[in-house]
Design an enzyme around this catalytic site. Structure first.
Site, PDB file in Angstrom:
ATOM      1  N   HIS A 182       0.876  -1.193   0.000  1.00 17.08           N
ATOM      2  CA  HIS A 182       0.000   0.000   0.000  1.00 17.08           C
ATOM      3  C   HIS A 182       0.905   1.233   0.000  1.00 17.08           C
ATOM      4  O   HIS A 182       1.698   1.423  -0.911  1.00 17.08           O
ATOM      5  CB  HIS A 182      -0.917  -0.105   1.236  1.00 17.08           C
ATOM      6  CG  HIS A 182      -2.051   0.870   1.285  1.00 17.08           C
ATOM      7  ND1 HIS A 182      -2.410   1.685   0.249  1.00 17.08           N
ATOM      8  CD2 HIS A 182      -2.941   1.162   2.297  1.00 17.08           C
ATOM      9  CE1 HIS A 182      -3.456   2.426   0.600  1.00 17.08           C
ATOM     10  NE2 HIS A 182      -3.790   2.133   1.844  1.00 17.08           N
ATOM     11  N   ASP A 212       3.082   5.579  -6.899  1.00 17.32           N
ATOM     12  CA  ASP A 212       4.300   5.511  -6.096  1.00 17.32           C
ATOM     13  C   ASP A 212       5.560   5.346  -6.913  1.00 17.32           C
ATOM     14  O   ASP A 212       6.666   5.460  -6.379  1.00 17.32           O
ATOM     15  CB  ASP A 212       4.199   4.358  -5.096  1.00 17.32           C
ATOM     16  CG  ASP A 212       3.218   4.695  -4.008  1.00 17.32           C
ATOM     17  OD1 ASP A 212       3.192   5.871  -3.612  1.00 17.32           O
ATOM     18  OD2 ASP A 212       2.486   3.802  -3.563  1.00 17.32           O
ATOM     19  N   HIS A 245      -1.789  -2.340  -9.786  1.00 11.83           N
ATOM     20  CA  HIS A 245      -2.773  -1.742  -8.880  1.00 11.83           C
ATOM     21  C   HIS A 245      -4.009  -2.615  -8.869  1.00 11.83           C
ATOM     22  O   HIS A 245      -4.374  -3.175  -9.897  1.00 11.83           O
ATOM     23  CB  HIS A 245      -3.126  -0.319  -9.342  1.00 11.83           C
ATOM     24  CG  HIS A 245      -3.775   0.486  -8.270  1.00 11.83           C
ATOM     25  ND1 HIS A 245      -5.119   0.405  -8.007  1.00 11.83           N
ATOM     26  CD2 HIS A 245      -3.255   1.351  -7.374  1.00 11.83           C
ATOM     27  CE1 HIS A 245      -5.398   1.200  -6.994  1.00 11.83           C
ATOM     28  NE2 HIS A 245      -4.280   1.794  -6.591  1.00 11.83           N
TER      29      HIS A 245
HETATM   30  N1  ACO Z   1       5.600  -7.024 -10.231  1.00 13.16           N
HETATM   31  C1  ACO Z   1       5.539  -8.247 -10.826  1.00 13.16           C
HETATM   32  N2  ACO Z   1       4.401  -8.964 -10.939  1.00 13.16           N
HETATM   33  C2  ACO Z   1       3.280  -8.434 -10.448  1.00 13.16           C
HETATM   34  C3  ACO Z   1       3.276  -7.164  -9.823  1.00 13.16           C
HETATM   35  C4  ACO Z   1       4.489  -6.453  -9.730  1.00 13.16           C
HETATM   36  N3  ACO Z   1       4.544  -5.253  -9.158  1.00 13.16           N
HETATM   37  N4  ACO Z   1       2.009  -6.866  -9.401  1.00 13.16           N
HETATM   38  C5  ACO Z   1       1.256  -7.911  -9.755  1.00 13.16           C
HETATM   39  N5  ACO Z   1       2.017  -8.847 -10.391  1.00 13.16           N
HETATM   40  C6  ACO Z   1       1.536 -10.106 -10.993  1.00 13.16           C
HETATM   41  C7  ACO Z   1       1.243 -11.147  -9.928  1.00 13.16           C
HETATM   42  O1  ACO Z   1       2.358 -11.964  -9.655  1.00 13.16           O
HETATM   43  C8  ACO Z   1       0.097 -11.908 -10.562  1.00 13.16           C
HETATM   44  O2  ACO Z   1       0.631 -12.750 -11.541  1.00 13.16           O
HETATM   45  P1  ACO Z   1      -0.078 -14.193 -11.862  1.00 13.16           P
HETATM   46  O3  ACO Z   1      -1.464 -13.852 -12.357  1.00 13.16           O
HETATM   47  O4  ACO Z   1       0.792 -14.830 -12.884  1.00 13.16           O
HETATM   48  O5  ACO Z   1      -0.113 -14.952 -10.555  1.00 13.16           O
HETATM   49  C9  ACO Z   1      -0.701 -10.830 -11.300  1.00 13.16           C
HETATM   50  O6  ACO Z   1       0.272  -9.806 -11.605  1.00 13.16           O
HETATM   51  C10 ACO Z   1      -1.839 -10.224 -10.471  1.00 13.16           C
HETATM   52  O7  ACO Z   1      -1.288  -9.776  -9.241  1.00 13.16           O
HETATM   53  P2  ACO Z   1      -2.082  -9.708  -7.874  1.00 13.16           P
HETATM   54  O8  ACO Z   1      -1.103  -9.727  -6.755  1.00 13.16           O
HETATM   55  O9  ACO Z   1      -3.164 -10.733  -7.866  1.00 13.16           O
HETATM   56  O10 ACO Z   1      -2.762  -8.288  -7.998  1.00 13.16           O
HETATM   57  P3  ACO Z   1      -3.435  -7.490  -6.831  1.00 13.16           P
HETATM   58  O11 ACO Z   1      -4.501  -6.656  -7.447  1.00 13.16           O
HETATM   59  O12 ACO Z   1      -3.819  -8.396  -5.712  1.00 13.16           O
HETATM   60  O13 ACO Z   1      -2.227  -6.596  -6.271  1.00 13.16           O
HETATM   61  C11 ACO Z   1      -0.723  -4.827  -5.904  1.00 13.16           C
HETATM   62  C12 ACO Z   1      -2.072  -5.247  -6.498  1.00 13.16           C
HETATM   63  C13 ACO Z   1      -0.632  -5.238  -4.418  1.00 13.16           C
HETATM   64  C14 ACO Z   1      -0.629  -3.305  -5.967  1.00 13.16           C
HETATM   65  C15 ACO Z   1       0.419  -5.494  -6.713  1.00 13.16           C
HETATM   66  O14 ACO Z   1       0.348  -5.105  -8.072  1.00 13.16           O
HETATM   67  C16 ACO Z   1       1.807  -5.181  -6.143  1.00 13.16           C
HETATM   68  O15 ACO Z   1       2.260  -5.888  -5.237  1.00 13.16           O
HETATM   69  N6  ACO Z   1       2.478  -4.117  -6.653  1.00 13.16           N
HETATM   70  C17 ACO Z   1       3.762  -3.718  -6.138  1.00 13.16           C
HETATM   71  C18 ACO Z   1       3.560  -2.902  -4.880  1.00 13.16           C
HETATM   72  C19 ACO Z   1       3.022  -1.515  -5.168  1.00 13.16           C
HETATM   73  O16 ACO Z   1       3.524  -0.803  -6.032  1.00 13.16           O
HETATM   74  N7  ACO Z   1       2.007  -1.112  -4.376  1.00 13.16           N
HETATM   75  C20 ACO Z   1       1.418   0.216  -4.474  1.00 13.16           C
HETATM   76  C21 ACO Z   1      -0.014   0.157  -4.843  1.00 13.16           C
HETATM   77  S1  ACO Z   1      -0.619   1.776  -5.133  1.00 13.16           S
HETATM   78  C22 ACO Z   1      -0.945   2.406  -3.615  1.00 13.16           C
HETATM   79  O17 ACO Z   1      -1.175   1.766  -2.644  1.00 13.16           O
HETATM   80  C23 ACO Z   1      -0.897   3.832  -3.546  1.00 13.16           C
END
Ligand code: ACO
Length: 430
Positions: free
Chosen positions: A265, A363, A306
Site C-alpha cells: 500500500h 508511487d 494496482h
Molecule cells: N511485479 C511483478 N508482478 C506483479 C506485480 C508487480 N509489481 N504486481 C502484480 N504482479 C503479478 C502477480 O504476480 C500476478 O501474476 P499471476 O497472475 O501470474 O499470478 C498478477 O500480476 C496479479 O497480481 P495480484 O497480486 O493478484 O494483484 P493485486 O490486485 O492483488 O495486487 C498490488 C495489487 C498489491 C498493488 C500489486 O500489483 C503489487 O504488489 N504491486 C507492487 C507494490 C506496489 O507498487 N504497491 C502500491 C499500490 S498503489 C498504492 O497503494 C498507492
C-alpha cells in the site's frame, strides 16, 4: 435494469438480489440477506468484487484510468487548486467560495500546534524508530487528549476533529523526522501555507535562516492533492472498520496509518527507492526484470500494478510530468530517474506486464520527487499519510453520519478442525 438472483441449482430455490445503483460505475448486488434467506455466505477474500459501503466522496474507473474527487477529475484539481481547496472539497462536497476557503484555511492554520505534552512522547521512541511507527503511536495518543467520543454524532464535533487532524498531521510527521534526525522540533509557522509550513518544519533549524523554495512547495502541494483520497483502499477501509465500532476517531486514524505502512500500500514509494538503489545501474535492469518475471524469486517490480487501475493510474501520469519539472527546476540530476525510465520502458513493452495489465502506479514517481526535495526515504510513507488524512477523516465522517451505520463484521468460511471433545492431559499420549 437487469435483475439478479442467486439460484440453488439442486433445489431450484431462488433468492432475489436487489441492486444498489450509484451515479457512476457498476451496480452493486445487495447480498446482505443471502445468509438469512438461503443459509450460505458470499466469499470474496481481498474484496475484488465486494462493495463495503455507498460513498459520495471519490469515484475511480480503473479500466478508463479515471479518478474523481466529488465529481472533479484529479488532473483538473491538481492544475487549478491548492491542497487546502481540495481538502475542503473532499470534506464538504463542493469547491469553496473565496470566503469559505479563507475561513477553512484560517481554521487549519490555527490548529497546527500540538499539545506541548505530546511533544515529550517523541523522546520515548528509540533514536532509530521508523517515522511511521512514531506517527501511528502519536496520532493514536491524540485520543488521550481528545477523549470524548460521545459526541461523534455531532457534525460540529466532527468538523473540529477533521480540522485538527488535517492541521496537526504535518506537525506530527515533521516532529517524527526531527526525532529521527536528532534535530530540535520546529514549531509551525502559521503565516505559511500548508505545504510551505510542512517544508519549514521538516528542514529549518534554529541555528540558521531557512527559505522555503516555492517550486518545492508547489510540487508538494500537487503530490498531496494526488494522494488525498482513493475511495475504499486498505487504509481507508481500516479507518472505516475501526470507526464503525464507535471508537475514538484519533484511534481510528492510527489504525489507518498502520495499514498504510505496508509495502503493498503506502509503503510502496519507499520500496521503489530501495529497489532502484539495489538495481544501482541501468546495466543491471534486464537481470532484475528477469527476476521479477520468475515466480519463484518472490521479487516484484515495486511501483507497478494496482488492484483497481488496469489501464493506467491517472495520478502516475501527472506525477511523471511533475517529476521532470521538479528535477529540472531544482537542477537535480538524479541517476535514479534514468533507471526508473528504463524500468518503465521495458515493463511497458514486455508481455509479462502487458498480459497482467501492470502499469506504473502513483508511487513509482512520487519517491523520486520526494528524494529531489530532500526527504529521506523513510519519510515517504509519512508524506502519503499527511495527504491521505483528508480522505480518512472525510470517510470516517461520512460513515458516522449515516443513520443506519452498523459495525463492520465480515463472516468467514471456517476450515479448522471439526468440533471435538477435550481429552484429559493424561490420555493425550506422548
Ligand atoms: N511485479 C511483478 N508482478 C506483479 C506485480 C508487480 N509489481 N504486481 C502484480 N504482479 C503479478 C502477480 O504476480 C500476478 O501474476 P499471476 O497472475 O501470474 O499470478 C498478477 O500480476 C496479479 O497480481 P495480484 O497480486 O493478484 O494483484 P493485486 O490486485 O492483488 O495486487 C498490488 C495489487 C498489491 C498493488 C500489486 O500489483 C503489487 O504488489 N504491486 C507492487 C507494490 C506496489 O507498487 N504497491 C502500491 C499500490 S498503489 C498504492 O497503494 C498507492
Amino acid at each position: 435494469m437487469a435483475r439478479y438472483s442467486l439460484l440453488n441449482e439442486d433445489t431450484g430455490e431462488k433468492v432475489e438480489l436487489p441492486s444498489v445503483s450509484g451515479t457512476l460505475g457498476p451496480v452493486g448486488l445487495d447480498v446482505g440477506k443471502v445468509y438469512g434467506n438461503s443459509g450460505v455466505f458470499t466469499y470474496d477474500p481481498g474484496f475484488s468484487s465486494t462493495c463495503s459501503t455507498q460513498s459520495a466522496i471519490t469515484y475511480i474507473d480503473g479500466d478508463a484510468g479515471v479518478l474523481l474527487y466529488r465529481g472533479y477529475p484529479v488532473d483538473q484539481l491538481a492544475k487549478h487548486c491548492s491542497f487546502i481547496e481540495v481538502a475542503y472539497l473532499i470534506l464538504n462536497g463542493e469547491l469553496p467560495t473565496a470566503d469559505q476557503l479563507e475561513a477553512f484555511d484560517q481554521s487549519i492554520r490555527r490548529h497546527t500546534m500540538i499539545n506541548e505534552n505530546l511533544k515529550s512522547f517523541f523522546g520515548g521512541f528509540r533514536y532509530d524508530a521508523h517515522p511511521m511507527a512514531m506517527l501511528t503511536g502519536v496520532v493514536g495518543s491524540l485520543s488521550a487528549f481528545y477523549h470524548d467520543t460521545t459526541n461523534n454524532k455531532d457534525p460540529k464535533h466532527r468538523e473540529i476533529f477533521a480540522h485538527r487532524m488535517i492541521a496537526k498531521i504535518p506537525t506530527i510527521a515533521a516532529a517524527a523526522y526531527k526525532r529521527y534526525a536528532g534535530q530540535p522540533f520546529m514549531y509551525p509557522q502559521n503565516h505559511l501555507d500548508y505545504s510551505s509550513n510542512f517544508l519549514n518544519m521538516m528542514f529549518s533549524v534554529p541555528a540558521e535562516p531557512y527559505h522555503v523554495n516555492p517550486v518545492a512547495a508547489k510540487a508538494l502541494d500537487v503530490l498531496f492533492i494526488l494522494h488525498a483520497d482513493h475511495e475504499q483502499n486498505a487504509s481507508t477501509s481500516t479507518v472505516r472498520m475501526a470507526g464503525s465500532t464507535g471508537t475514538n476517531p484519533y484511534a481510528a486514524m492510527a489504525s489507518g496509518i498502520a495499514a498504510l505502512w505496508g509495502p503493498a500500500h503506502g509503503g510502496a514509494n519507499e520500496a521503489v527507492l530501495k529497489m532502484l538503489g539495489e538495481i544501482g545501474d541501468v546495466k543491471n535492469v534486464q537481470g532484475f526484470m528477469d527476476k521479477v518475471k520468475d515466480k519463484n524469486s518472490g521479487v516484484r517490480l515495486m511501483g507497478f500494478g494496482h488492484r483497481v487501475y488496469k489501464n493506467f493510474d491517472p495520478r502516475a501520469t501527472i506525477i511523471r510530468d511533475e517529476c521532470h519539472k521538479v528535477l529540472k527546476a531544482l537542477n537535480v540530476d538524479d541517476p535514479k530517474l534514468e533507471l526508473a525510465m528504463k524500468l518503465e520502458e521495458i515493463a511497458l513493452s514486455d508481455d509479462y506486464f502487458k498480459e497482467r495489465k501492470l502499469y506504473p502506479n502513483v508511487d513509482f514517481y512520487s519517491g523520486i520527487i520526494y528524494s529531489a526535495l530532500g526527504f529521506p526515504v523513510n519519510m515517504f510513507t509519512p508524506m502519503f499519510a499527511v495527504a491521505r488524512t483528508v480522505g480518512w477523516v472525510a470517510h470516517w465522517s461520512e460513515m458516522i453520519a449515516e443513520p443506519g451505520m452498523r459495525i463492520a463484521r465480515p463472516r468467514q468460511v471456517y476450515v479448522g478442525a471439526d468440533a471435538r471433545d477435550v481429552q484429559p492431559l493424561a490420555s493425550r499420549g506422548a
